[in-house]
Design an enzyme around this catalytic site. Structure first.
Site, PDB file in Angstrom:
ATOM      1  N   ASP A 254       7.262   6.590 -17.288  1.00  0.00           N
ATOM      2  CA  ASP A 254       7.176   5.481 -18.229  1.00  0.00           C
ATOM      3  C   ASP A 254       5.840   5.660 -18.962  1.00  0.00           C
ATOM      4  O   ASP A 254       4.948   6.354 -18.476  1.00  0.00           O
ATOM      5  CB  ASP A 254       7.218   4.156 -17.453  1.00  0.00           C
ATOM      6  CG  ASP A 254       6.970   2.969 -18.349  1.00  0.00           C
ATOM      7  OD1 ASP A 254       7.646   2.868 -19.371  1.00  0.00           O
ATOM      8  OD2 ASP A 254       6.076   2.154 -18.022  1.00  0.00           O
TER       9      ASP A 254
ATOM     10  N   ASP B 241       3.960   2.839 -21.237  1.00  0.00           N
ATOM     11  CA  ASP B 241       3.074   1.668 -21.251  1.00  0.00           C
ATOM     12  C   ASP B 241       2.751   1.219 -19.825  1.00  0.00           C
ATOM     13  O   ASP B 241       3.650   0.803 -19.090  1.00  0.00           O
ATOM     14  CB  ASP B 241       3.755   0.489 -21.983  1.00  0.00           C
ATOM     15  CG  ASP B 241       4.101   0.803 -23.430  1.00  0.00           C
ATOM     16  OD1 ASP B 241       3.305   1.484 -24.093  1.00  0.00           O
ATOM     17  OD2 ASP B 241       5.171   0.352 -23.894  1.00  0.00           O
TER      18      ASP B 241
HETATM   19  C1  BG6 Z   1       8.097  -1.141 -22.859  1.00  0.00           C
HETATM   20  C2  BG6 Z   1       7.228  -2.324 -22.521  1.00  0.00           C
HETATM   21  O1  BG6 Z   1       7.418   0.047 -22.563  1.00  0.00           O
HETATM   22  O2  BG6 Z   1       8.444  -1.147 -24.245  1.00  0.00           O
HETATM   23  C3  BG6 Z   1       7.919  -3.609 -22.937  1.00  0.00           C
HETATM   24  O3  BG6 Z   1       6.979  -2.335 -21.123  1.00  0.00           O
HETATM   25  C4  BG6 Z   1       8.267  -3.557 -24.422  1.00  0.00           C
HETATM   26  O4  BG6 Z   1       7.072  -4.706 -22.660  1.00  0.00           O
HETATM   27  C5  BG6 Z   1       9.137  -2.328 -24.691  1.00  0.00           C
HETATM   28  O5  BG6 Z   1       8.967  -4.733 -24.794  1.00  0.00           O
HETATM   29  C6  BG6 Z   1       9.465  -2.154 -26.173  1.00  0.00           C
HETATM   30  O6  BG6 Z   1       8.288  -1.767 -26.858  1.00  0.00           O
HETATM   31  P1  BG6 Z   1       8.071  -1.709 -28.415  1.00  0.00           P
HETATM   32  O7  BG6 Z   1       6.770  -0.939 -28.549  1.00  0.00           O
HETATM   33  O8  BG6 Z   1       9.238  -0.958 -29.009  1.00  0.00           O
HETATM   34  O9  BG6 Z   1       7.977  -3.107 -28.903  1.00  0.00           O
HETATM   35 MG    MG Z   2       5.587   0.207 -18.345  1.00  0.00          MG
END
Ligand code: BG6
Ligand code: MG
Length: 213
Positions: free
Chosen positions: A9, A11
């Protein structure tokens, strides 16, 4: 080798963009006069889609929104988030994470990103990892987000490996659930370490080396 591939993953695992998600949602929540949007609420946003994350904020707002208004709010939050991402640099990749990834790569294990985010490639380019991973599966190639396993099964396909030969590394309960549902072994870090059903719990990223090397 215990695993031929590792799917990370992004984030909250490779870099701390989970904190920027929180700050951007908090900013939107304050603009909407949401009642007390907290870090506990933010835990439920980990791993799930942008629109599902928005619903966590809207639960705290005394107003109904149309689908068009919701789309505009999600875009507004993404704007706040992208402003923070634009300030990131290679300094936002820790030596610990980079050294661990380098050691895994040097051992001949394939590595992929498995992220729900549509900002994943932008983040990777900010932290100097644009061309580093063997495969990227992210919010741009999936139709279902975690806890559905699609993002990981596609990452494994891109690597040319079966799920049974890959380890998923995740900081979100939704991500650990997705890994289990897809037939992957899972390693939990950060918030996800409370999941009893993860195969491994990492107290720090470099703990991975003892598991996979
Ligand atoms: C994930 C996060 O990696 O990405 C979530 O943990 C987030 O919190 C999701 O909603 C979507 O991300 P983005 O950057 O497309 O808004
Ligand atoms: Mg994450």
């Amino acid at each position: 080798m215990r695993y031929d591939g590792i799917i990370f993953d992004l984030d909250g695992v490779i870099c701390s963009t989970d904190e920027y998600h929180y700050l951007a949602w908090k900013k939107l929540a304050e603009k909407l006069d949401a009642k007390d949007f907290t870090r506990k609420d933010n835990e439920r946003q980990r791993g799930v889609s942008r629109m599902e994350s928005l619903e966590v904020v809207l639960e705290k707002v005394d107003k109904k929104f149309t689908e068009e208004e919701k789309a505009a709010l999600a875009t507004e939050k993404n704007g706040y988030y992208r402003e923070m991402l634009a300030k990131m640099s290679e300094k936002d990749l820790t030596d610990e994470v980079k050294d661990t990834l380098d050691a895994i790569k040097a051992a001949g294990i394939k590595i992929a990103i498995g992220s729900s985010s549509k900002n994943a490639k932008f983040i990777l380019s900010r932290i100097g990892l644009a061309d580093y991973f063997d495969a990227i599966s992210d919010g741009e190639n999936i139709t279902r987000t975690k806890p559905d396993p699609q993002v990981f099964t596609m990452a494994a396909e891109f690597l040319g490996l079966p799920p049974s030969r890959c380890l998923v590394v995740e900081d979100a309960e939704a991500g650990i659930r997705a890994g289990v549902a897809g037939g992957f072994d899972t390693a939990a870090i950060g918030s996800a370490t409370k999941c009893s059903f993860a195969n491994y719990r990492l107290s720090t990223f470099s703990d991975l080396k003892a598991i996979v090397l």
